[in-house]
Design a protein around this motif. Sequence first.
Motif, PDB file in Angstrom:
ATOM      1  N   GLY A   1     -10.726   0.668  -5.613  1.00 62.40           N
ATOM      2  CA  GLY A   1      -9.874   1.915  -5.012  1.00 62.40           C
ATOM      3  C   GLY A   1     -10.296   2.101  -3.689  1.00 62.40           C
TER       4      GLY A   1
ATOM      5  N   THR B   1      -7.649  -7.155   2.010  1.00 63.89           N
ATOM      6  CA  THR B   1      -7.529  -6.684   0.215  1.00 63.89           C
ATOM      7  C   THR B   1      -7.493  -8.157  -0.306  1.00 63.89           C
TER       8      THR B   1
ATOM      9  N   TYR C   1       0.809  -1.267   0.098  1.00 69.48           N
ATOM     10  CA  TYR C   1      -0.104   0.104   0.288  1.00 69.48           C
ATOM     11  C   TYR C   1       0.711   0.853   0.212  1.00 69.48           C
ATOM     12  N   PRO C   2       0.076   2.406  -0.355  1.00 63.78           N
ATOM     13  CA  PRO C   2       0.916   3.236  -0.576  1.00 63.78           C
ATOM     14  C   PRO C   2       0.604   4.404   0.861  1.00 63.78           C
ATOM     15  N   TYR C   3       1.524   3.408   2.131  1.00 63.18           N
ATOM     16  CA  TYR C   3       1.329   3.816   3.450  1.00 63.18           C
ATOM     17  C   TYR C   3       2.439   3.857   3.714  1.00 63.18           C
TER      18      TYR C   3
ATOM     19  N   VAL D   1      -8.860   1.858  -0.268  1.00 60.78           N
ATOM     20  CA  VAL D   1      -7.420   2.471   0.184  1.00 60.78           C
ATOM     21  C   VAL D   1      -6.130   2.497  -0.941  1.00 60.78           C
ATOM     22  N   SER D   2      -6.243   1.614  -2.067  1.00 64.84           N
ATOM     23  CA  SER D   2      -5.425   2.947  -3.619  1.00 64.84           C
ATOM     24  C   SER D   2      -5.844   2.257  -4.730  1.00 64.84           C
ATOM     25  N   ASP D   3      -6.036   2.645  -6.061  1.00 63.24           N
ATOM     26  CA  ASP D   3      -6.818   2.743  -7.174  1.00 63.24           C
ATOM     27  C   ASP D   3      -6.668   0.856  -7.596  1.00 63.24           C
ATOM     28  N   ASP D   4      -5.103   0.585  -7.128  1.00 65.66           N
ATOM     29  CA  ASP D   4      -4.567  -1.119  -7.903  1.00 65.66           C
ATOM     30  C   ASP D   4      -5.337  -2.301  -6.818  1.00 65.66           C
ATOM     31  N   HIS D   5      -5.896  -1.434  -5.733  1.00 65.92           N
ATOM     32  CA  HIS D   5      -6.358  -2.461  -4.852  1.00 65.92           C
ATOM     33  C   HIS D   5      -7.986  -3.116  -4.869  1.00 65.92           C
TER      34      HIS D   5
END
Length: 172
Positions: free
Chosen positions: A155, A132, A48-50, A157-161
């Motif tokens: 989308g 996820t 993720y982006p975190y 949590v993030s666009d690709d998940h």
Amino acid sequence: MAVTTDFSPFSDDSAYALGGGITLSIVEEHEAIVLGSMIASMEPWAGYPYPPEALIRFLGQSETGAPRYAIRSDGILCGALTVRTNWFRGPYIQLLALAPTAQGRGLGARLLALVASEARRGRDRNVWVAATSTNTDAIRFYERHGFQRTAAIEGLVSDDHTEVLLRLRLRY
């Protein structure tokens, strides 16, 4: 902080002793640093982006109705549990993370049982969690414990998940 069994479910100062050396207590600042770094290095969070700093901030926050718990096994910090207490007629497990060394020992099952027990005490109808879609081990774990898939949310949590929303209906 004393561990008691006479408290309001998931109150901001609650602590839990689950037996067998398992305890939960509100995350302290030094624990947030350790836990945030540990969780950021594990899947699915590593994808993720975190960055660790975001998880450290999240775990270190105090938010009414969304306590963050440090999990200890025999005194050793081994995970985190965060619960949003009033979400669609029941609590939402916002985060459940266990160090790999703490997995596969029944600890996750005990944590789910605690959340369900507290929800029943509050006369809630549901317990919720999202995982996820690529985290198939987590989804299987929740399904083994009675959770059923209710939705797939792209989308979130993030666009690709894609997140899979699961629900445990509580029976009385």
